[in-house]
Design an enzyme around this catalytic site. Structure first.
Site, PDB file in Angstrom:
ATOM      1  N   ASP A 229      50.848  17.673  25.866  1.00 15.01           N
ATOM      2  CA  ASP A 229      51.323  18.621  24.869  1.00 15.01           C
ATOM      3  C   ASP A 229      50.368  19.817  24.939  1.00 15.01           C
ATOM      4  O   ASP A 229      49.274  19.738  25.499  1.00 15.01           O
ATOM      5  CB  ASP A 229      51.361  17.992  23.470  1.00 15.01           C
ATOM      6  CG  ASP A 229      52.237  18.810  22.523  1.00 15.01           C
ATOM      7  OD1 ASP A 229      52.552  19.986  22.859  1.00 15.01           O
ATOM      8  OD2 ASP A 229      52.616  18.307  21.451  1.00 15.01           O
TER       9      ASP A 229
HETATM   10  C1  BGC Z   1      54.516  21.105  20.451  1.00 10.60           C
HETATM   11  C2  BGC Z   1      55.471  20.711  21.558  1.00 10.60           C
HETATM   12  C3  BGC Z   1      55.958  21.956  22.256  1.00 10.60           C
HETATM   13  C4  BGC Z   1      54.761  22.740  22.770  1.00 10.60           C
HETATM   14  C5  BGC Z   1      55.152  24.016  23.476  1.00 10.60           C
HETATM   15  C6  BGC Z   1      53.394  22.010  20.919  1.00 10.60           C
HETATM   16  O1  BGC Z   1      52.655  22.502  19.856  1.00 10.60           O
HETATM   17  O2  BGC Z   1      53.963  19.941  19.863  1.00 10.60           O
HETATM   18  O3  BGC Z   1      56.553  19.979  21.048  1.00 10.60           O
HETATM   19  O4  BGC Z   1      56.840  21.628  23.276  1.00 10.60           O
HETATM   20  O5  BGC Z   1      53.930  23.096  21.670  1.00 10.60           O
HETATM   21  O6  BGC Z   1      55.672  24.939  22.594  1.00 10.60           O
END
Ligand code: BGC
Length: 680
Positions: A229
């Protein structure tokens, strides 16, 4: 060039570099070797493609795209076919925009109604979440775009999501928190998986070898790459060894240098780095070799699809005296600012810059004669007495009052959890005041997660619209006026009050950890076992027609756990309107020595039936439908004995059942048990 050849030609620095992002949204190219970069974008219910002013919390604008209903809504469809249509449309937008991987579906279990990100997630039930995620994945990938199952795993709260340890026993992980991923991996072979920020039993997901290699790859057969993530790296070298191939986004070279150093000083075997590169390159190649640059997607058609999906997701929770559908000629008062400005998506990384929005007021034009009063402001808790007074007056004059209520945007979002399960006080009071003067009060709800309904006995009907995407208004109007028949079913229980939720005492945890002390008793598994009153049970939803179930047949009365059983049941539409019924199959272990839920969902199907029409719905159940995860053997195990196969229209409304005996073919290690001496 062939992938192994490319890797041979790459320098150590280039290989380390490939294992982290170029920027916010791209993998790194190796221009010298003609290795292009590939773009990834959020997900899950619309395309959030950003340009150079990128961020991962949805602050800066992305390109225009269609906002489809969020996970809370689509899961209520209980419809694999609908997820296929959604996946297909999302993939088309990705193709047209040159995005190789869409960051979704988001399939963490809804442990508590308070999790700020529940609106994106699918269900409290692992089987339902897994099946729907598999359908979405298959559809997206059929168009040669990858998905990223997220957030692997046990990311069930937003509070301290980047550091908190989700402390969960293995049986609970295996039975509740991992199966959505397991089902999707086994059935649909996702190209990528995104690991979660949190720790699990003290180990960061981004460093967890057991999770990302032993379970995900070796047991389930995952063959894509795992990405972090955004910013979820603790120790990059440990992560690489654990099976995390790609760090996202760019780390400014810091972690790449750590990788290089680790190889040089012998701490990291270069083969591990080579393997990670191969996995990233293989997936990128899969996308690149069939990438279509000439796809044009139709904004109007996707908006219409968004409306159609929304229509199939909304859940009719109450409809006393057949107050709904509304008559077009009646005098109707629409009340509540959500009628004008519907809330249809949540905040954070899934936030879509919509091509258009359709409110209920837009959609009702030319449909019926309505009056409109704001009643309250959607973005706060404060009462506005003059708005309320005006709304009550309008309600008094009308035959039916429809209140468009819901949660303000800041109540639920990525990044923090909800503090309570209530609607703003101004809305609760308005609903009571309107219901006091109008005996036909209807409430339409716009929320990403359950709300308490202190006014439920005062109103005649409730339509749960959830966060239903940009065309929400069109779907609401068609359902309210009976041009469409509600067919959504709750993918989560609505407790009477938040304190009833099994995780309530421990949700959020302390500064370091959250204990999942309720174990496998999540959602209806808990409420049903406790025989607790709920506001609305899992699987529940009304229709404008009625259905009759009969003729439950199982093709054997006994089986070994290596065998499977066929189950069929007839469903008939006994009403006067075409509708879609969700047939739910639960399995109940009648004589378990292990502590187990009363019943668990092991099959579902959605069927469309015309008035008077009847169809047969069939299921096949194998060992897994009867098994629990037995820690003595670290495997799924069926205890020999009787089970009930139950067919229901919710977890609380079992209509037919049949007994089957299942015999285990596996012996458990015997433990000498003193108690048995004193027992019969
Ligand atoms: C989120 C993800 C997301 C990523 C990119 C993170 O903060 O938890 O679900 O895909 O950011 O935006």
């Amino acid at each position: 060039m062939e992938i192994q050849k490319i890797i041979k030609e790459m320098t150590l620095e280039e290989k380390a570099g490939l294992c982290s992002g170029l920027d916010f949204w791209h993998t790194k190219p190796v221009e010298r070797l003609d290795v292009p970069s590939v773009m990834v974008s959020d997900g899950p219910h619309g395309l959030r493609k950003q340009d150079d002013r990128a961020d991962h919390i949805g602050v800066n604008e992305s390109i225009k795209a269609v906002c489809f209903p969020a996970g809370c809504a689509t899961a209520s469809s209980f419809d694999r076919e609908l997820m296929t249509r959604l996946g297909d449309a999302l993939a088309e937008e990705c193709q047209a925009e040159g995005v190789g991987v869409i960051l979704g579906p988001a399939i963490n279990i809804k442990r508590s109604p308070l999790c700020g990100r529940n609106f994106e997630y699918l269900s409290e039930d692992p089987y339902l979440a897994g099946e729907l995620a598999a359908a979405y994945t298959l559809a997206v990938q059929k168009k040669n775009i990858g998905v990223s199952l997220k957030h692997f795993a046990a990311n069930n709260q937003e509070h301290r999501r980047m550091s908190s340890s989700s402390d969960i026993d293995e049986r609970t992980l295996r039975e509740i928190y991992l199966p959505p991923f397991e089902i999707a991996v086994k059935k649909a072979k996702p190209w990528t998986v995104m690991c979660s920020y949190n720790r699990i039993n003290d180990v960061f997901s981004s460093e967890n070898k057991w999770l990302n290699t032993d379970v995900l790859r070796d047991e389930w057969g995952f063959d894509g790459y795992v990405m972090t993530d955004w910013g979820a790296v603790a120790d990059r070298v440990t992560g690489l060894k654990a099976g995390i191939e790609l760090e996202m986004p760019a780390s400014g070279g810091v972690h790449d240098r750590e990788i290089v150093q680790a190889v040089k000083n012998g701490e990291l075997d270069e083969k591990i780095l080579d393997r990670a590169c191969a996995r990233i390159l293989e997936i990128n190649e899969r996308y690149l070799k069939n990438a279509k640059s000439d796809v044009v997607w139709d904004k109007k058609a996707h908006n219409q699809l968004s409306a159609e999906i929304a229509e199939e997701c909304m859940v009719l929770l109450k409809n006393e005296n057949n107050t709904l559908p509304l008559e077009k000629n009646d005098s109707i008062a629409f009340i509540g600012e959500f009628a004008e400005k519907p809330r249809f998506q949540g905040g954070g990384s899934s936030h879509i810059n919509c091509t258009e929005t359709v409110s209920a007021l837009d959609a009702v034009e030319g449909y019926a004669n309505i009056s409109y009063s704001k009643g309250f402001y959607i973005d706060g808790d404060d009462m506005d007495f003059s708005l309320m007074h005006e709304a009550v007056e309008a309600a008094q004059k009308a035959k039916v009052a429809v209140i468009f209520a819901g949660l303000p945007d800041f109540y639920e979002s990525e990044g923090y959890d909800r503090k309570h399960m209530s609607l703003p006080e101004c809305q609760n009071r308005l609903i009571e005041a309107v219901a006091a003067v109008n005996p036909n009060t209807v409430v339409v709800l716009h929320n990403g997660s359950p709300v308490s309904m202190p006014w439920i006995n005062s109103v005649k009907a409730v339509l749960e619209a959830y966060l239903s995407g940009q065309a929400v208004g069109q779907a609401v109007i068609r359902l309210l006026f009976g041009d469409a028949n509600p067919c959504g079913r709750l993918a989560e229980s609505f407790p009477v009050k938040v304190e009833d939720n099994p995780s309530y005492l421990f949700f959020g945890g302390n500064k370091e950890r959250t204990e999942y002390r309720e174990g496998v008793f999540v959602g209806y598994r808990y409420y049903d076992k406790k025989k607790m009153e709920v506001l609305f049970p899992f699987g529940y939803g009304l229709s404008y027609t009625s259905y009759k179930y009969e003729n439950l047949v199982i093709d054997k009365e006994q089986m070994n756990d290596t065998d499977s059983v066929k189950v069929s049941v007839d469903v008939k539409n006994t009403g006067t309107m075409t509708g879609k019924e969700v047939v739910q199959l639960y399995v109940c272990d009648l004589e378990s020595t292990e502590i187990r839920p009363i019943r668990e969902l092991k099959g579902f199907d959605k069927v469309e039936l015309k008035p008077g029409e009847k169809t047969t719905v069939s299921f096949v159940l194998d060992k897994r439908a009867f098994a629990y995860y037995e820690m003595k053997i670290n495997d799924w195990y069926v205890e020999s004995g009787d089970f009930l196969i139950q067919i229901g229209s919710s977890s609380r409304d079992i209509l037919l059942e049949k007994k089957i005996r299942v015999n285990s073919t596996k012996e458990l290690p015997v433990h000498y048990d003193m108690n048995s001496i004193f027992m019969d």
